[in-house]
Each structure stands twice: as structure tokens, then as C-alpha cells.
Design an enzyme around this catalytic site. Structure first.
Site, PDB file in Angstrom:
ATOM      1  N   HIS A  58      -3.345  -3.701  -5.863  1.00 54.48           N
ATOM      2  CA  HIS A  58      -3.637  -3.343  -4.341  1.00 54.48           C
ATOM      3  C   HIS A  58      -5.189  -3.682  -4.185  1.00 54.48           C
ATOM      4  CE1 HIS A  58      -3.886   0.180  -1.721  1.00 54.48           C
ATOM      5  NE2 HIS A  58      -3.395  -1.050  -0.917  1.00 54.48           N
ATOM      6  N   GLU A  90      -6.597  -1.493  -7.322  1.00 50.26           N
ATOM      7  CA  GLU A  90      -5.452  -0.673  -7.966  1.00 50.26           C
ATOM      8  C   GLU A  90      -4.694  -1.455  -8.882  1.00 50.26           C
ATOM      9  OE1 GLU A  90      -5.419   3.697  -5.739  1.00 50.26           O
ATOM     10  OE2 GLU A  90      -4.372   1.865  -4.755  1.00 50.26           O
ATOM     11  N   SER A 101       0.853  -1.213   0.003  1.00 47.57           N
ATOM     12  CA  SER A 101       0.057  -0.038   0.010  1.00 47.57           C
ATOM     13  C   SER A 101       0.698   1.216   0.137  1.00 47.57           C
ATOM     14  CB  SER A 101      -0.942  -0.042   1.216  1.00 47.57           C
ATOM     15  OG  SER A 101      -0.213   0.110   2.476  1.00 47.57           O
ATOM     16  N   ASN A 151      -4.851   5.720  -1.600  1.00 48.22           N
ATOM     17  CA  ASN A 151      -4.455   5.914  -0.298  1.00 48.22           C
ATOM     18  C   ASN A 151      -3.838   7.611  -0.370  1.00 48.22           C
ATOM     19  OD1 ASN A 151      -4.895   3.855   1.020  1.00 48.22           O
ATOM     20  ND2 ASN A 151      -2.832   2.714   0.543  1.00 48.22           N
TER      21      ASN A 151
END
Length: 292
Positions: A145, A157, A122, A195
Site C-alpha cells: 500500500h 504498508e 486501501s 487509514n
């Protein structure tokens, strides 16, 4: 690139177990690796419980749940010869560059020549991770991800490193759809997309607690009622894990060099006290059941 039929998942924690479950439900054979039998047994127990909840909701038959569980095999330790048939290898080990580098180097020696190697990181650069495998494998390396809880969350992702080929991105997009997910492609940039936007918001919510602006429950209430968020940022932080939040903020701060990404001191203190959130029973909120 050939269709993906078998996967290896390196790491059986919450994310690794969830990825293994999701792949098995979609019909893939999965080999799940971890360093101890206890960790693997716990992961399989969690997968079994998750599948049973799905059966109770009548979203899956008992036979399909049993078949999915049967498609998951486990390996204790680092005998990576057991992943020799895997079409895709997903690395889900803890967010330490030295550990990931060691694992990726070892895996490269056993994986078949055309296998895709992907990381669920991440926060760590996919381009740096791709450089951990031999040059001839780097075009088939990318970020994949997933989000927690993996069986429920629809987003994946697909992150392109400098070295990643178009064929690899296409294969991972196709795989993600086969898993029932919505894949979003992006380039390798700190925090990727989700994120980079989400974690600084959580960090700012922590600053609001740290500065005494409002209490955690009230901050969450404001964001649920005022921004229509289904869950407050501090409840979400506890679910993600404050150790993960801190790790992502440190990467954003280091890579961008901007003060707006400076981790909140309160998060640092909570992580130092091992108050990571739900997984430790204590975070911005308490999850411990009273025994009185």
C-alpha cells in the site's frame, strides 16, 4: 527469493503512474497496463512532468530522468502475456472486488510461477484478494500500500494476508527500501494502520461541517495550528478523493460494525454529486480556475 528487476503495474491512474515512476527511477523495468491508450498517454505525460519537476529541483539529472522514462513500457488492454517476465505484479485497478477478482484471475494465468502478486488496495481485505489467485500462488500474494503522491510519500504498508509467506513479506520489505521508502509490516485488518486512524479523523471533520460546528477552512486551520498538522483534514480529504474516503469508511463500518465508523452523510452527498475533491475540481474546497 530472487532480486526484483522487472515489474508490471495494472492501472495507470494517479497511484499506478506514481508507482511505475518510482520503480523506474529505482532502476526497475516497468510494464504499465490500462484499458485505453488515452489513459496510458495521460499517465506517461504526468510521469514526464513529475520527472521534469525533479530535474528542475536539481534532485535528478536530465539523463537519469530520461533513462527512467525509457524503462517504462505500456500495454493497452488485457494482453497479460506481456507481464510474463515480471518479478512483481502490482494491482492498482479501481476499488471494486468484482473487478479486482477478474483481473487477478486473468493475471495468474500469465505470470511466471515465482512472481509476487501484490495489491495497492486501501480498503479491501488482502486475504480475500489472495483467495482470487490459484492456491499455489497465494503464499506469494500480499498488500503493498503506497500513498499519494507516490514519488514523494515515504510510507509503504506491507500487508500480510493469512496465506502470505515470510519470504514474500521479506522480499516486499527489501523492494520498498530499494524504492527509497520506509516499509511498515502489518497484518490484514480493515484499513490496515494508516487509514484505520486517518480516515475516521477525516470523517469526524466532515461531521463538524455537517453539524455546523465550523466552516471547512476554519476546521483545517484549527488542526494545523492546534495539532501541528501540515495540512488540514478536509484539504487532505480533497487530495485523497472523497470517493476513496467513503469507500474506506464503508469498509470500516461494515467490518467492525461500530457506529463510530458510520460515514458522514455529507460525504455521501458530495460523492453522489461527483464532488470528489481535486480530481473533479470541487470538494470541500474549489479547485476550478475562473475563466472570467
Amino acid at each position: 527469493m530472487a532480486s526484483i528487476q522487472e515489474a508490471a503495474v495494472l492501472g495507470s491512474g494517479i497511484m499506478g503512474g506514481g508507482i511505475a515512476q518510482t520503480m523506474a527511477v529505482a532502476g526497475l523495468r516497468v510494464v504499465l497496463f490500462d484499458v485505453s491508450e488515452d489513459l496510458l498517454n495521460k499517465s506517461l505525460k504526468d510521469v514526464r512532468s513529475s520527472l521534469q519537476r525533479t530535474v528542475k529541483k536539481k534532485a535528478m539529472s536530465e539523463a537519469d530522468a530520461s533513462a527512467a522514462l525509457d524503462r517504462v513500457s505500456t500495454v493497452v488492454g488485457s494482453d497479460y502475456s506481456k507481464l510474463a517476465n515480471a518479478d512483481i505484479i502490482v494491482e492498482v485497478v479501481p476499488e471494486r472486488m468484482d473487478l479486482k477478482e477478474k483481473v487477478l484471475h486473468a493475471v495468474s494465468a500469465s505470470a511466471k510461477a515465482n512472481a509476487i502478486i501484490a495489491s495497492n488496495t486501501s480498503s479491501i481485505s488482502i486475504t480475500k484478494l489472495a483467495a482470487c489467485v490459484p492456491e499455489e500462488r497465494q503464499a506469494r500474494f500480499a498488500g503493498l500500500h503506497f500513498f499519494n503522491p507516490v514519488p514523494v510519500m515515504k510510507l509503504v504498508e506491507v500487508i500480510r494476508a493469512v496465506q502470505t509467506s515470510d519470504a514474500t513479506v521479506d522480499a516486499l520489505m527489501e523492494l520498498s527500501k530499494k524504492l527509497g521508502k520506509t516499509p511498515v509490516p502489518c497484518i490484514d485488518s480493515p484499513g490496515f494502520v494508516c487509514n484505520r486512524i486517518l480516515v475516521p479523523m477525516i470523517n469526524e471533520a466532515a461531521y463538524a461541517v455537517f453539524e455546523g460546528v465550523a466552516k471547512p477552512a476554519d476546521i483545517d486551520q484549527v488542526m494545523k495550528l492546534g495539532a501541528n498538522h501540515p495540512m488540514g483534514p478536509l484539504t487532505l480529504a480533497d487530495m485523497i478523493g472523497l470517493d476513496t474516503i467513503l469507500s474506506v469508511m464503508e469498509v470500516l463500518h461494515r467490518e467492525f460494525g461500530e457506529d463510530k465508523y458510520r460515514p458522514c452523510p455529507l460525504i455521501r452527498k458530495m460523492v453522489a454529486a461527483k464532488r470528489f475533491g481535486r480530481k473533479t475540481g470541487e470538494g470541500f474546497f474549489s479547485y476550478k480556475t475562473s475563466k472570467l
